[in-house]
Scaffold this motif. Structure first.
Motif, PDB file in Angstrom:
ATOM      1  N   ASP A 128      43.447   0.580  20.827  1.00 18.20           N
ATOM      2  CA  ASP A 128      44.888   0.549  20.578  1.00 18.20           C
ATOM      3  C   ASP A 128      45.255  -0.319  19.389  1.00 18.20           C
ATOM      4  N   VAL A 129      44.340  -1.208  18.967  1.00 18.56           N
ATOM      5  CA  VAL A 129      44.658  -2.122  17.870  1.00 18.56           C
ATOM      6  C   VAL A 129      43.824  -1.862  16.614  1.00 18.56           C
ATOM      7  N   GLN A 130      42.775  -1.027  16.739  1.00 14.42           N
ATOM      8  CA  GLN A 130      41.830  -0.891  15.634  1.00 14.42           C
ATOM      9  C   GLN A 130      42.461  -0.334  14.371  1.00 14.42           C
ATOM     10  N   GLN A 131      43.474   0.511  14.501  1.00 10.64           N
ATOM     11  CA  GLN A 131      44.120   1.046  13.309  1.00 10.64           C
ATOM     12  C   GLN A 131      44.708  -0.070  12.459  1.00 10.64           C
ATOM     13  N   TYR A 132      45.351  -1.038  13.089  1.00 12.67           N
ATOM     14  CA  TYR A 132      46.010  -2.103  12.348  1.00 12.67           C
ATOM     15  C   TYR A 132      44.991  -3.089  11.779  1.00 12.67           C
ATOM     16  N   VAL A 133      43.879  -3.284  12.487  1.00  5.29           N
ATOM     17  CA  VAL A 133      42.788  -4.087  11.935  1.00  5.29           C
ATOM     18  C   VAL A 133      42.221  -3.384  10.702  1.00  5.29           C
ATOM     19  N   GLY A 134      42.047  -2.074  10.796  1.00  2.00           N
ATOM     20  CA  GLY A 134      41.555  -1.307   9.660  1.00  2.00           C
ATOM     21  C   GLY A 134      42.489  -1.392   8.466  1.00  2.00           C
ATOM     22  N   GLU A 135      43.787  -1.340   8.704  1.00  2.00           N
ATOM     23  CA  GLU A 135      44.751  -1.448   7.615  1.00  2.00           C
ATOM     24  C   GLU A 135      44.664  -2.820   6.956  1.00  2.00           C
ATOM     25  N   ALA A 136      44.540  -3.871   7.763  1.00  2.00           N
ATOM     26  CA  ALA A 136      44.434  -5.219   7.209  1.00  2.00           C
ATOM     27  C   ALA A 136      43.186  -5.358   6.346  1.00  2.00           C
ATOM     28  N   LEU A 137      42.073  -4.804   6.810  1.00  2.00           N
ATOM     29  CA  LEU A 137      40.834  -4.860   6.032  1.00  2.00           C
ATOM     30  C   LEU A 137      40.957  -4.062   4.736  1.00  2.00           C
ATOM     31  N   PHE A 138      41.664  -2.939   4.798  1.00  6.07           N
ATOM     32  CA  PHE A 138      41.923  -2.150   3.591  1.00  6.07           C
ATOM     33  C   PHE A 138      42.695  -2.988   2.572  1.00  6.07           C
ATOM     34  N   PHE A 139      43.742  -3.657   3.036  1.00  9.59           N
ATOM     35  CA  PHE A 139      44.559  -4.433   2.109  1.00  9.59           C
ATOM     36  C   PHE A 139      43.803  -5.644   1.577  1.00  9.59           C
ATOM     37  N   ARG A 140      42.918  -6.226   2.389  1.00 14.10           N
ATOM     38  CA  ARG A 140      42.105  -7.319   1.858  1.00 14.10           C
ATOM     39  C   ARG A 140      41.184  -6.791   0.751  1.00 14.10           C
ATOM     40  N   SER A 141      40.691  -5.582   0.912  1.00 16.83           N
ATOM     41  CA  SER A 141      39.850  -4.966  -0.122  1.00 16.83           C
ATOM     42  C   SER A 141      40.631  -4.720  -1.399  1.00 16.83           C
ATOM     43  N   ILE A 142      41.853  -4.217  -1.260  1.00 13.31           N
ATOM     44  CA  ILE A 142      42.721  -4.009  -2.425  1.00 13.31           C
ATOM     45  C   ILE A 142      42.948  -5.325  -3.161  1.00 13.31           C
ATOM     46  N   PHE A 143      43.222  -6.367  -2.382  1.00  9.38           N
ATOM     47  CA  PHE A 143      43.482  -7.687  -2.972  1.00  9.38           C
ATOM     48  C   PHE A 143      42.279  -8.168  -3.770  1.00  9.38           C
ATOM     49  N   TYR A 144      41.108  -8.117  -3.162  1.00 11.02           N
ATOM     50  CA  TYR A 144      39.922  -8.637  -3.828  1.00 11.02           C
ATOM     51  C   TYR A 144      39.500  -7.766  -5.019  1.00 11.02           C
TER      52      TYR A 144
END
Length: 595
Positions: A128-144
């Motif tokens: 139920d939460v993995q989608q939002y964890v995935g989005e956060a990891l995506f945005f951390r990748s964009i940032f870096y």
């Protein structure tokens, strides 16, 4: 894959001089840890803030900004601003602070890591939460990825770090290890995120978008390592030739292409549609697009608009270069130096005659087909050289790509044209380039990528045949094979003015070939002398327009510092400098080469 957990060195200043513990401050206002992390909806609301953060996904809400001005502003050889780029001219200096390394520049990462540190407080099944964890990891990748392109080696922080941590004064992590961590984040995101295929547009990051970003990052680093290594620049990565990342780029792009073949999404839009290439870039809503993987939506009702339509009508202060225009093939698939179809460049109509249709859909032509305003029935006649420099066209090759002609939105200064962040065409180009760099490219690969893009615009007589590639006597990169030259040409043409060109020049380590000593030129000036119906203001501006000895517009000729072309320092200017105050605070934080 090993994770490299390092601290956010860019926040040292506040660690040293602030008593309130900046690293430990809660990123979002009015969040109380005891009360907030109670439901899956809390996670969704928190992650929503990343979508509206310009430090992660750029918007174009500021006056005069848009996706088709970025390459020009950065000083590429293909898209030219009305004023020369100081970085490309070697005029950069080391800032004492800021310079892309300030507290605010690192705030998005702090916000993301705060989420990563706290999401497990929500009592719910991981599904139920993995989608939002995935989005956060995506945005951390964009940032870096953004920081990698600017500075190379970086600190890696995957969690918030307290002020007492011994890691605060560590060295930067080598760039290839930073990319290892970015790709690990993306692999996790890909496994957590849902597929878009078969579903409706939700405005959220999906598995397809994360795959596209992985392919983009991996190609960037793989080619950076390969070509900076081959040229032995100060920016090479010792012990790494980029093969690992090129393989990752080919795999990620191939996986996304396979999804499209299986599910019907993603795939190219507007195949065989008249002016379909131009139409792709001026939509207000991409929800039904098969090609646009992710985009930013604007709405008058929501009071979220921009001003691009008003700005683009006059040329946006930019223009395509002569070099860019000459890169387009003729309809027979041959370059202008070899094709009998080439009609010359003495007029705009000659320039686009018998050429790749994307050229006619990228620049304005006085053919009573290139619309200025739908509502008034006005068509383009002459380039807007007579208006203010920040608004006009710098080269005479005025950009048509991305101009909507929406008269009402222009008058209201409320444009709602969508901003495309990822599209499938880029993925196809990544796949072709990565496979070619690995020496594994086949005709089947070319047909699914390069030739698919050409067929989309009707170039059925100009398809690329691996066994029969004519060597262009004017090829951009003489040291490379004809097939690599054609793949780079295709990328240059398909992604014209879409903010990729400077990154491409840097990762290919070709500033010495394409920037140093060059002064970009524009169109042939005399074609507009005595132009029927031209205004007095236009004729006056034309008379003072600088040209070179052959009569082509020379926009930077008036600048004495550009007398001998750009003075880009190839031993320094590929990366930005670290501010001096950061070097003072941390002796292990070494400066980038040449600064």
């Amino acid at each position: 894959m090993k994770r490299y957990i390092y601290v956010l060195l860019g926040l040292f200043m506040l660690v040293s001089c602030s008593k309130d513990g900046f690293l430990e401050r809660k990123p979002l206002v009015n969040i109380n840890d005891a009360d907030y992390w109670t439901s899956v909806n809390d996670l969704r609301l928190y992650v929503n803030s990343f979508y509206n953060d310009d430090g992660l996904l750029p918007s174009r809400r500021a006056w005069g900004t848009g996706p088709y001005t970025i390459d020009a502003g950065d000083g590429s050889d293909a898209n030219v601003p009305f004023n020369y780029n100081r970085r490309m001219n070697g005029e950069g200096t080391v800032p004492s602070s800021g310079g892309g390394w300030s507290i605010s520049d690192w705030t998005p990462l702090r916000n993301i890591n705060y989420f990563i540190d706290n999401y497990k407080k929500v009592v719910a099944p991981f599904k139920d939460v993995q989608q939002y964890v995935g989005e956060a990891l995506f945005f951390r990748s964009i940032f870096y990825y953004d920081k990698l392109r600017k500075f190379g080696a970086l600190p890696w922080a995957s969690t918030l770090v307290g002020t007492g941590s011994e890691l605060l004064f560590s060295a930067r992590l080598p760039r290839n290890q930073v990319v290892d961590s970015i790709l690990q984040d993306l692999d996790n995101a890909i496994s957590y995120l849902p597929e878009r295929a078969g579903g409706s547009w939700t405005g959220r990051i999906t598995k397809e978008v994360a795959l596209a970003l992985k392919a983009r990052v991996a190609l960037y680093e793989g080619t950076w390592e390969k070509y900076h290594g081959l040229k032995n620049t100060p920016f090479k990565v010792d012990g790494s030739d980029g093969t690992k990342f090129l393989t990752a780029a080919a795999t990620a792009s191939g996986d996304l292409m396979a999804m499209g073949e299986k599910n019907g999404y993603p795939r190219l839009d507007n195949i065989g549609v008249e002016n379909g290439y131009w139409l792709l870039f001026n939509q207000k809503d991409y929800a039904s697009s098969k090609e646009v993987l992710f985009w930013r939506k604007y709405s008058v009702a929501d009071q979220v608009t921009h001003t691009w339509t008003r700005y683009s009508i006059n040329g946006s202060g930019i223009g395509l270069s002569k070099d860019m225009v000459e890169s387009y093939l003729c309809l027979d698939g041959k370059p202008i130096a070899l094709s009998p179809l080439y009609a010359g460049d003495r007029t705009l109509k000659d320039v686009v005659k018998n050429r790749d249709p994307r050229l006619n859909q990228t620049i304005n032509v006085d053919d009573n087909k290139h619309v200025k305003w739908y509502a008034t029935g006005q068509y383009f006649t002459t380039p807007t050289i007579e208006v203010n420099g920040a608004n006009n066209t710098s080269t005479g090759y005025q950009v048509y790509k991305g101009h909507t002609g929406d008269f009402a939105e222009n008058n209201a200064a409320q444009s709602t044209q969508g901003y495309v962040h990822f599209r499938f065409a880029e993925v196809l180009l990544i796949h072709a380039e990565a496979k070619a760099e690995l020496g594994a490219l086949t005709q089947s690969d070319i047909d699914k990528t390069i030739n698919a893009l050409r067929l989309r615009v009707g170039m059925s007589a100009g398809l690329l045949q691996l066994a029969n590639i004519a060597t262009d006597p004017n090829q951009e990169f003489p040291s490379l094979s004809p097939v690599l030259n054609e793949i780079r040409r295709e990328r240059k043409v398909e992604l014209a003015a879409e903010w990729y060109r400077v990154d491409d020049l840097f990762r290919w380590a070709v500033a010495d070939e394409k920037i140093v000593g060059k002064r970009p030129l524009g169109a042939y000036k005399k074609q507009w002398e005595n132009y029927p119906g031209a205004s007095a203001q236009f004729n006056s501006a034309l008379a003072t327009l600088p040209v070179n000895a052959d009569g082509y517009i020379d926009p930077f000729k008036p600048y004495s510092v550009m007398n001998n072309g750009y003075r880009f320092n190839v031993g320094r200017d590929y990366l930005l400098p670290i501010p001096t105050n950061e070097l003072t605070l941390n002796s292990k934080l070494k400066q980038n080469p040449g600064w």
